[in-house]
Scaffold this active site. Structure first.
Site, PDB file in Angstrom:
ATOM      1  N   VAL A 160      -5.887  -5.847   9.406  1.00  9.70           N
ATOM      2  CA  VAL A 160      -6.176  -7.274   9.247  1.00  9.70           C
ATOM      3  C   VAL A 160      -4.984  -8.001   8.634  1.00  9.70           C
ATOM      4  O   VAL A 160      -4.354  -7.504   7.699  1.00  9.70           O
ATOM      5  CB  VAL A 160      -7.416  -7.469   8.350  1.00  9.70           C
ATOM      6  CG1 VAL A 160      -7.641  -8.945   8.041  1.00  9.70           C
ATOM      7  CG2 VAL A 160      -8.648  -6.880   9.029  1.00  9.70           C
ATOM      8  N   ALA A 183       0.817  -1.211   0.000  1.00 12.02           N
ATOM      9  CA  ALA A 183       0.000   0.000   0.000  1.00 12.02           C
ATOM     10  C   ALA A 183       0.852   1.263   0.000  1.00 12.02           C
ATOM     11  O   ALA A 183       0.577   2.212  -0.741  1.00 12.02           O
ATOM     12  CB  ALA A 183      -0.938  -0.009   1.207  1.00 12.02           C
ATOM     13  N   ARG A 223       2.221  -7.818   6.339  1.00 13.05           N
ATOM     14  CA  ARG A 223       1.604  -8.141   7.627  1.00 13.05           C
ATOM     15  C   ARG A 223       1.723  -9.633   7.929  1.00 13.05           C
ATOM     16  O   ARG A 223       1.921 -10.032   9.079  1.00 13.05           O
ATOM     17  CB  ARG A 223       0.133  -7.736   7.619  1.00 13.05           C
ATOM     18  CG  ARG A 223      -0.116  -6.251   7.412  1.00 13.05           C
ATOM     19  CD  ARG A 223      -1.596  -5.994   7.188  1.00 13.05           C
ATOM     20  NE  ARG A 223      -1.839  -4.659   6.676  1.00 13.05           N
ATOM     21  CZ  ARG A 223      -2.995  -4.265   6.168  1.00 13.05           C
ATOM     22  NH1 ARG A 223      -4.019  -5.108   6.123  1.00 13.05           N
ATOM     23  NH2 ARG A 223      -3.149  -3.032   5.715  1.00 13.05           N
ATOM     24  N   LYS A 283      -0.515 -17.106  -1.048  1.00  9.29           N
ATOM     25  CA  LYS A 283       0.771 -16.468  -0.713  1.00  9.29           C
ATOM     26  C   LYS A 283       0.752 -15.877   0.692  1.00  9.29           C
ATOM     27  O   LYS A 283       1.803 -15.789   1.345  1.00  9.29           O
ATOM     28  CB  LYS A 283       1.136 -15.414  -1.759  1.00  9.29           C
ATOM     29  CG  LYS A 283       0.147 -14.250  -1.892  1.00  9.29           C
ATOM     30  CD  LYS A 283       0.514 -13.059  -1.045  1.00  9.29           C
ATOM     31  CE  LYS A 283      -0.520 -11.962  -1.138  1.00  9.29           C
ATOM     32  NZ  LYS A 283      -0.174 -10.781  -0.313  1.00  9.29           N
TER      33      LYS A 283
END
Length: 336
Positions: A280, A141, A256, A192
């Site tokens: 998340v 992002a 993450r 993935k």
């Protein structure tokens, strides 16, 4: 820029949804960005920054944040970026206001825990008159939001419409490549995340870069095996939404999923890791349902199985590593 797409809607104002909105707004199109939290929408509209999820990135004035999903109903295309486990709820809420024939680009990478469905099936369940598309690939992002060079796959069955959409959203630093294999793109994006947790665990335990590389390679075999069994195309998995996304997610702590695995490998508990996050980690929910899917198809996915067992609290990290190391030696096969 094609004239067909002038207004976009983005569902989800987390880091990825905000980054997509920023990318779409660079060419001057109006972007309606739906945020679940009123304070997030307010911050975007007043301070021109998503301080909760994408701090430090000044947002384009063409982005208009809202808490009303119906504000997205007249958009020429919708980008669905809510977490995978909440995608059904948000799509259902959009049903009354969405125009038939509107492309809905699915950007969440996961499998619905309750049903075992990929996001395209969820979309067909809730918005059968929408045109499904999948956007997936190696893309953090923060990179997209800052305008750093990024390439992704945009999969859609209607190649003419897909070409128009790509022309509308492409920028000098954001390059979507057209594909038609939606399922392959979804499998790559979902699997993935689970493999990244495994890679993080290996590095967190200090197993070295050789083990890390082996996990990526053997994980890619698991991903491909599942995709082929489900009817996806092998070529898709060699591209951006398969191998490309796998390499990025498994190789950077910005991921993450990778960072969660790293913390698990260092001895932190899953509960404590998740409690400290405001975003998340899709692989946590995907791992158990991916294990169920693999078993139902009779596919061997030992790395993903091990991650699911750790996530579910069935075995320890050390036991998972031991189980993988004790597997019998066999041919290096990819095909199911």
């Amino acid at each position: 820029m094609t004239q067909h797409f002038k207004t976009f809607g983005v569902i989800g104002a987390g880091a990825w949804g905000t980054a997509i909105a920023q990318m779409l707004a660079r060419e001057g199109q109006t972007v309606h960005l739906w945020a679940l939290e009123p304070e997030v929408a307010a911050a975007i509209n007043t301070a021109r920054e998503n301080t909760a999820f994408l701090k430090g990135v000044p947002l384009k004035p063409e982005i208009r944040a809202t808490n009303k999903l119906e504000d997205l109903g007249l958009a020429d295309a919708i980008f669905a970026v809510a977490p995978a486990q909440h995608t059904r709820t948000t799509l259902r809420a959009l049903r009354a206001s969405l125009r038939p024939g509107t492309p809905v680009v699915l950007c969440s990478k996961g499998i619905e825990l309750a049903t075992g469905e990929f996001m395209t099936q969820v979309l067909k369940d809730e918005l059968p008159e929408a045109i499904p598309a999948v956007m997936s690939g190696p893309s953090f992002a923060i990179d997209v939001a800052k305008g750093l060079p990024t390439a992704v796959t945009l999969a859609i069955e209607d190649t003419r419409l897909g070409t128009e959409l790509i022309q509308a959203i492409s920028t000098p630093t954001f390059r979507p490549y057209l594909g038609t294999d939606l399922l392959g793109a979804e499998v790559g994006g979902s699997v993935k995340n689970v493999l990244a947790i495994a890679c993080g665990i290996a590095l967190g335990k200090g197993l070295g870069r050789s083990a890390h590389a082996a996990l990526i390679a053997r994980g890619y075999a698991e991903m491909t095996r599942l995709a082929l069994t489900l009817g996806a195309e092998a070529e898709t998995l060699t591209g951006l939404s398969g191998l490309g996304d796998l390499v990025l997610t498994c190789s950077s702590e910005t991921s993450r999923n990778m960072s969660l695995g790293l913390a698990l490998g260092k001895g932190e508990t899953l509960a404590s890791i998740l409690a400290a996050r405001n975003a998340v980690t899709e692989g946590v929910a995907t791992a158990p349902v991916l294990r169920r899917l693999a078993r139902s198809q009779g596919i061997e996915m030992p790395i993903c199985e091990a991650v699911a067992a750790v996530i579910e609290g069935e075995i320890t990290v050390d036991d998972a590593i031991t189980a993988l190391l004790m597997r019998p030696v066999k041919a290096e096969a990819v095909k199911p």
